[in-house]
Design a protein around this motif. Structure first.
Motif, PDB file in Angstrom:
ATOM      1  N   SER A 133     -39.928   9.217 -42.913  1.00  0.00           N
ATOM      2  CA  SER A 133     -38.801   9.573 -43.765  1.00  0.00           C
ATOM      3  C   SER A 133     -38.860   8.853 -45.099  1.00  0.00           C
ATOM      4  O   SER A 133     -39.405   7.752 -45.202  1.00  0.00           O
ATOM      5  CB  SER A 133     -37.499   9.212 -43.043  1.00  0.00           C
ATOM      6  OG  SER A 133     -36.382   9.431 -43.854  1.00  0.00           O
ATOM      7  N   THR A 134     -38.262   9.482 -46.102  1.00  0.00           N
ATOM      8  CA  THR A 134     -38.190   8.893 -47.446  1.00  0.00           C
ATOM      9  C   THR A 134     -36.861   8.197 -47.692  1.00  0.00           C
ATOM     10  O   THR A 134     -36.647   7.647 -48.756  1.00  0.00           O
ATOM     11  CB  THR A 134     -38.380   9.976 -48.520  1.00  0.00           C
ATOM     12  OG1 THR A 134     -37.358  10.957 -48.343  1.00  0.00           O
ATOM     13  CG2 THR A 134     -39.748  10.612 -48.424  1.00  0.00           C
ATOM     14  N   ALA A 135     -35.976   8.246 -46.753  1.00  0.00           N
ATOM     15  CA  ALA A 135     -34.658   7.624 -46.924  1.00  0.00           C
ATOM     16  C   ALA A 135     -34.399   6.643 -45.793  1.00  0.00           C
ATOM     17  O   ALA A 135     -34.826   6.853 -44.672  1.00  0.00           O
ATOM     18  CB  ALA A 135     -33.568   8.688 -46.942  1.00  0.00           C
ATOM     19  N   THR A 136     -33.700   5.571 -46.110  1.00  0.00           N
ATOM     20  CA  THR A 136     -33.328   4.608 -45.083  1.00  0.00           C
ATOM     21  C   THR A 136     -32.083   5.109 -44.371  1.00  0.00           C
ATOM     22  O   THR A 136     -31.065   5.386 -44.989  1.00  0.00           O
ATOM     23  CB  THR A 136     -33.058   3.226 -45.697  1.00  0.00           C
ATOM     24  OG1 THR A 136     -34.250   2.801 -46.354  1.00  0.00           O
ATOM     25  CG2 THR A 136     -32.682   2.217 -44.625  1.00  0.00           C
ATOM     26  N   ILE A 137     -32.191   5.242 -43.081  1.00  0.00           N
ATOM     27  CA  ILE A 137     -31.083   5.699 -42.249  1.00  0.00           C
ATOM     28  C   ILE A 137     -31.008   4.715 -41.086  1.00  0.00           C
ATOM     29  O   ILE A 137     -32.033   4.361 -40.523  1.00  0.00           O
ATOM     30  CB  ILE A 137     -31.333   7.107 -41.694  1.00  0.00           C
ATOM     31  CG1 ILE A 137     -31.701   8.075 -42.823  1.00  0.00           C
ATOM     32  CG2 ILE A 137     -30.123   7.614 -40.929  1.00  0.00           C
ATOM     33  CD1 ILE A 137     -32.217   9.409 -42.343  1.00  0.00           C
ATOM     34  N   THR A 138     -29.820   4.290 -40.733  1.00  0.00           N
ATOM     35  CA  THR A 138     -29.712   3.354 -39.617  1.00  0.00           C
ATOM     36  C   THR A 138     -29.424   4.096 -38.327  1.00  0.00           C
ATOM     37  O   THR A 138     -28.640   5.029 -38.292  1.00  0.00           O
ATOM     38  CB  THR A 138     -28.617   2.304 -39.860  1.00  0.00           C
ATOM     39  OG1 THR A 138     -27.386   2.974 -40.064  1.00  0.00           O
ATOM     40  CG2 THR A 138     -28.951   1.434 -41.053  1.00  0.00           C
ATOM     41  N   ALA A 139     -30.087   3.690 -37.274  1.00  0.00           N
ATOM     42  CA  ALA A 139     -29.864   4.278 -35.954  1.00  0.00           C
ATOM     43  C   ALA A 139     -28.802   3.436 -35.261  1.00  0.00           C
ATOM     44  O   ALA A 139     -29.094   2.537 -34.495  1.00  0.00           O
ATOM     45  CB  ALA A 139     -31.154   4.274 -35.139  1.00  0.00           C
ATOM     46  N   ASP A 140     -27.557   3.708 -35.575  1.00  0.00           N
ATOM     47  CA  ASP A 140     -26.482   2.892 -35.032  1.00  0.00           C
ATOM     48  C   ASP A 140     -25.734   3.647 -33.942  1.00  0.00           C
ATOM     49  O   ASP A 140     -26.328   4.273 -33.111  1.00  0.00           O
ATOM     50  CB  ASP A 140     -25.553   2.419 -36.150  1.00  0.00           C
ATOM     51  CG  ASP A 140     -25.039   3.573 -36.995  1.00  0.00           C
ATOM     52  OD1 ASP A 140     -25.116   4.727 -36.553  1.00  0.00           O
ATOM     53  OD2 ASP A 140     -24.559   3.317 -38.105  1.00  0.00           O
TER      54      ASP A 140
END
Length: 140
Positions: free
Chosen positions: A33-40
């Motif tokens: 992925s090109t975006a930071t996404i948190t797996a919360d």
């Protein structure tokens, strides 16, 4: 390369306890992925991250399947480990990468298992996401 530990998605933790995943026979994939996404705490599936997935030569939408899935137990150190062979993309187009997402492609909704933060961009050559000696996930 995986620069850090994975952030395990809460939904996956629940599915693990419910016995929904089979860590050695389900098809698990890893998407870049090109975006930071948190797996919360959110219930995330592959469709939640697909719009932020990289594209270009050497990459197929949906990522690559993990191989050599294995679960092991270490009674001396009191942990269990889930691991796979490192994932490699051949001649991956230059891209800014910020995360890699492991998801279960066998289950409905393709639930996210975990996400790795990445600080090493691809440069047009082969790109390998290397899982450390503690595997993808270690429970201790």
């Amino acid at each position: 390369m995986a620069e850090g530990d994975c952030t395990v998605a809460n939904n996956w933790k629940e599915l693990l306890w419910l016995g929904t995943h089979n860590a050695t026979t389900d098809t698990f994939k890893v998407a870049l992925s090109t975006a930071t996404i948190t797996a919360d705490g959110a219930t995330l599936g592959y469709s939640d991250i697909s719009a932020q997935e990289i594209s270009g030569s050497g990459y197929t939408a949906g990522g690559t399947a993990l191989t050599s899935l294995a679960v092991s137990q270490d009674d001396t150190n009191n942990w269990g480990k889930w691991d796979a062979a490192d994932a490699t993309w051949t001649a991956l187009a230059a891209a800014t990468l910020t995360s890699a997402w492991v998801y279960d492609d066998t289950l409905a909704g393709d639930p996210i298992v975990c996400a790795f933060e990445i600080a090493t961009n691809s440069n047009g050559g082969d790109y390998t996401l290397a899982f450390g000696s503690n595997g993808i996930i270690t429970l201790g």
